[in-house]
Design a protein around this motif. Structure first.
Motif, short mmCIF file in Angstrom:
data_model
loop_
_atom_site.label_atom_id
_atom_site.label_comp_id
_atom_site.label_asym_id
_atom_site.label_seq_id
_atom_site.Cartn_x
_atom_site.Cartn_y
_atom_site.Cartn_z
N PHE A 25 0.82 -1.21 0.00
CA PHE A 25 0.00 0.00 0.00
C PHE A 25 0.85 1.26 0.00
O PHE A 25 0.33 2.38 -0.01
N SER A 26 2.18 1.13 0.04
CA SER A 26 3.05 2.30 0.09
C SER A 26 3.03 3.06 -1.23
O SER A 26 3.24 4.28 -1.26
N ASN A 27 2.77 2.36 -2.31
CA ASN A 27 2.63 2.99 -3.62
C ASN A 27 1.17 3.36 -3.82
O ASN A 27 0.31 2.47 -3.81
N PRO A 28 0.83 4.64 -4.00
CA PRO A 28 -0.58 5.02 -4.13
C PRO A 28 -1.28 4.38 -5.30
O PRO A 28 -2.51 4.26 -5.30
N PHE A 29 -0.52 3.92 -6.28
CA PHE A 29 -1.14 3.24 -7.42
C PHE A 29 -1.95 2.04 -6.97
O PHE A 29 -3.05 1.79 -7.46
N PHE A 30 -1.42 1.28 -5.99
CA PHE A 30 -2.08 0.05 -5.58
C PHE A 30 -3.34 0.31 -4.75
O PHE A 30 -4.33 -0.41 -4.87
N SER A 31 -3.31 1.34 -3.91
CA SER A 31 -4.51 1.65 -3.13
C SER A 31 -5.64 2.09 -4.06
O SER A 31 -6.81 1.72 -3.86
N GLU A 32 -5.31 2.83 -5.10
CA GLU A 32 -6.33 3.25 -6.06
C GLU A 32 -6.77 2.07 -6.91
O GLU A 32 -7.95 1.96 -7.29
N LEU A 33 -5.85 1.17 -7.23
CA LEU A 33 -6.19 -0.03 -7.99
C LEU A 33 -7.20 -0.88 -7.23
O LEU A 33 -8.19 -1.37 -7.80
N PHE A 42 21.62 13.62 -6.68
CA PHE A 42 22.14 13.93 -8.03
C PHE A 42 22.36 15.44 -8.19
O PHE A 42 23.39 15.89 -8.72
N LEU A 43 21.41 16.24 -7.71
CA LEU A 43 21.48 17.69 -7.88
C LEU A 43 22.56 18.33 -7.02
O LEU A 43 22.94 19.49 -7.25
N GLN A 44 23.08 17.61 -6.06
CA GLN A 44 24.16 18.15 -5.25
C GLN A 44 25.46 18.24 -6.03
O GLN A 44 26.35 19.03 -5.69
N SER A 45 25.58 17.44 -7.10
CA SER A 45 26.82 17.45 -7.89
C SER A 45 26.66 18.12 -9.24
O SER A 45 27.62 18.63 -9.80
N ARG A 46 25.43 18.15 -9.78
CA ARG A 46 25.22 18.82 -11.07
C ARG A 46 23.76 19.22 -11.23
O ARG A 46 22.85 18.51 -10.76
N THR A 47 23.56 20.34 -11.89
CA THR A 47 22.20 20.86 -12.06
C THR A 47 21.90 21.18 -13.53
O THR A 47 21.02 21.98 -13.82
N ASP A 48 22.64 20.55 -14.45
CA ASP A 48 22.46 20.85 -15.87
C ASP A 48 21.38 19.98 -16.51
O ASP A 48 21.20 20.03 -17.72
N LEU A 49 20.71 19.17 -15.73
CA LEU A 49 19.65 18.35 -16.32
C LEU A 49 18.49 19.23 -16.75
O LEU A 49 18.24 20.31 -16.20
N GLN A 50 17.73 18.73 -17.74
CA GLN A 50 16.59 19.48 -18.29
C GLN A 50 15.29 18.69 -18.23
O GLN A 50 14.23 19.21 -18.57
N GLY A 51 15.38 17.43 -17.81
CA GLY A 51 14.16 16.64 -17.70
C GLY A 51 14.37 15.40 -16.85
O GLY A 51 15.49 14.85 -16.82
N ILE A 52 13.32 14.99 -16.13
CA ILE A 52 13.37 13.76 -15.32
C ILE A 52 12.19 12.89 -15.72
O ILE A 52 11.03 13.31 -15.63
N VAL A 53 12.48 11.69 -16.16
CA VAL A 53 11.46 10.71 -16.51
C VAL A 53 11.37 9.71 -15.36
O VAL A 53 12.35 9.02 -15.07
N CYS A 54 10.22 9.65 -14.71
CA CYS A 54 10.06 8.83 -13.50
C CYS A 54 9.25 7.57 -13.78
O CYS A 54 8.31 7.59 -14.59
N SER A 55 9.57 6.50 -13.05
CA SER A 55 8.88 5.23 -13.26
C SER A 55 7.56 5.11 -12.53
O SER A 55 6.85 4.13 -12.71
N ASN A 56 7.24 6.06 -11.66
CA ASN A 56 5.89 6.10 -11.07
C ASN A 56 5.63 7.49 -10.52
O ASN A 56 6.54 8.33 -10.42
N ASP A 57 4.39 7.76 -10.17
CA ASP A 57 4.01 9.09 -9.69
C ASP A 57 4.59 9.40 -8.32
O ASP A 57 4.94 10.55 -8.03
N ALA A 58 4.68 8.39 -7.45
CA ALA A 58 5.18 8.63 -6.10
C ALA A 58 6.61 9.16 -6.15
O ALA A 58 6.95 10.16 -5.48
N MET A 59 7.48 8.53 -6.94
CA MET A 59 8.86 9.02 -7.05
C MET A 59 8.90 10.38 -7.74
O MET A 59 9.75 11.21 -7.43
N ALA A 60 7.97 10.62 -8.66
CA ALA A 60 7.91 11.92 -9.33
C ALA A 60 7.58 13.03 -8.35
O ALA A 60 8.13 14.14 -8.44
N VAL A 61 6.71 12.75 -7.39
CA VAL A 61 6.37 13.74 -6.36
C VAL A 61 7.62 14.06 -5.53
O VAL A 61 7.91 15.22 -5.23
#
Length: 328
Positions: A69-77, A230-249
């Motif tokens: 239940f830690s992943n909100p996807f499953f509680s909604e499922l 990651f951002l502590q060593s470099r901040t030149d990224l322009q996009g983050i592709v996440c494998s689920n919404d929880a990690m994206a938050v």
């Protein structure tokens, strides 16, 4: 306590006649039916549900085995499957395995003990032998999402390669040479591998750069920790592709803590289309795995025992965390 036999004696008929009337089978005169119904009402009789289940060796329960239940996807499922089951007269017997094989084995046994009408399986720790055993005991099964098994039973699989390809492509359509980071689930998990494959496919099409692959565990905390580090060593990224919404938050919060604006400085996309994404600031672009009608399809597969296998194509949902997204 009043029994079926007591009702039969009061009505002057056999217990078989009372049973047929109670189950709407007719096979009695209208006068007899009305007499039995009146007696049942007078004595406030309620059938013994447990005895009925034991006699028929079948209940109206559908077992639903989920990993956590830690992943909100499953509680909604769970909520959506329960609603679909209720529409067809079934109740859900919820089994939370916590990604533990011992708990999986326990729940597989209790499914049989509770005479469930079927089982919906979403677990990395279920083997084909488990499905074989349930099916042999007349418990139809349908596997979904994380259950990556080749088996002859009903299955609703999600094309995660295509899902993450769509998510990554959306960023690259707006910024073809964007420097991206992929925030993955656990390295050994098949859905993580599939989503990474889709990410790489989109990168290859335009020759874009991947700065890093970060490994989380599908939780808010891991998303934050991985991106913050990651951002502590470099901040030149322009996009983050996440494998689920929880990690994206979690990733969104890390960006904000490092004074990076989303999407102006960093485009961000999640995966799962959980409700929380609609209420983030900015609202989260994401990928929807299951269209609403698929939940009814799961129940149909169990009750009709068709043993069909489907590969579902996810849909990209564009919102404010990527360029060109909209407020929905």
């Amino acid at each position: 306590m009043t029994t079926l036999k007591d009702i039969a004696q009061l009505a002057g008929v056999s217990t078989a006649t009372v049973s047929r009337v109670m189950n709407g089978k007719g096979e009695a005169s209208l006068q007899t039916i009305q007499k039995i119904q009146k007696i049942i009402e007078q004595v406030n009789y309620h059938p013994n549900r447990t005895a009925k289940i034991l006699s028929a060796q079948k209940s109206n329960l559908i077992a639903l085995l989920i990993p956590n239940f830690s992943n909100p996807f499953f509680s909604e499922l769970v909520q959506k499957i329960e609603q679909a089951a209720n529409r067809q007269g079934y109740q859900i017997y919820l089994c939370n395995s916590e990604d533990n094989r011992q708990k999986v084995e326990y729940y597989l046994e209790t499914m049989q003990d509770n005479y469930v009408a079927g089982a919906i399986i979403d677990s990395l720790f279920v083997k084909q032998a488990d499905l074989d055993r349930l099916e042999q005991r007349q418990i139809p099964t349908v596997t979904i999402d994380r259950t990556h098994l080749k088996h002859p039973y009903a299955a609703l699989n999600v094309d995660h390669v295509q899902g993450e390809y769509l998510a990554t492509k959306n960023i690259l359509q707006q910024q073809p040479q964007a420097k991206l980071v992929f925030l993955s689930g656990p390295a050994g998990e098949q859905s993580s591998k599939d989503r990474y494959q889709g990410y790489c496919k989109a990168l290859r099409e335009v020759g874009a750069t991947s700065l890093a692959v970060l490994y989380g565990d599908f939780t808010y905390e891991s998303g934050y920790q991985q991106v913050d580090q990651f951002l502590q060593s470099r901040t030149d990224l322009q996009g983050i592709v996440c494998s689920n919404d929880a990690m994206a938050v979690g990733a969104l919060r890390a960006c904000q803590d490092h004074q990076l604006r989303v999407p102006q400085d960093v485009q961000l996309v999640g995966y799962d289309n959980t409700r929380l994404g609609k209420f983030m600031n900015p609202r989260l672009s994401t990928v929807q795995q299951f269209a609403p009608n698929y939940f009814d399809l799961m129940i149909d597969e169990l009750t009709q025992k068709q043993k069909q296998q489907y590969c579902l194509t996810p849909q990209f949902i564009a919102r404010e965390s990527t360029y060109g997204g909209k407020n929905d």
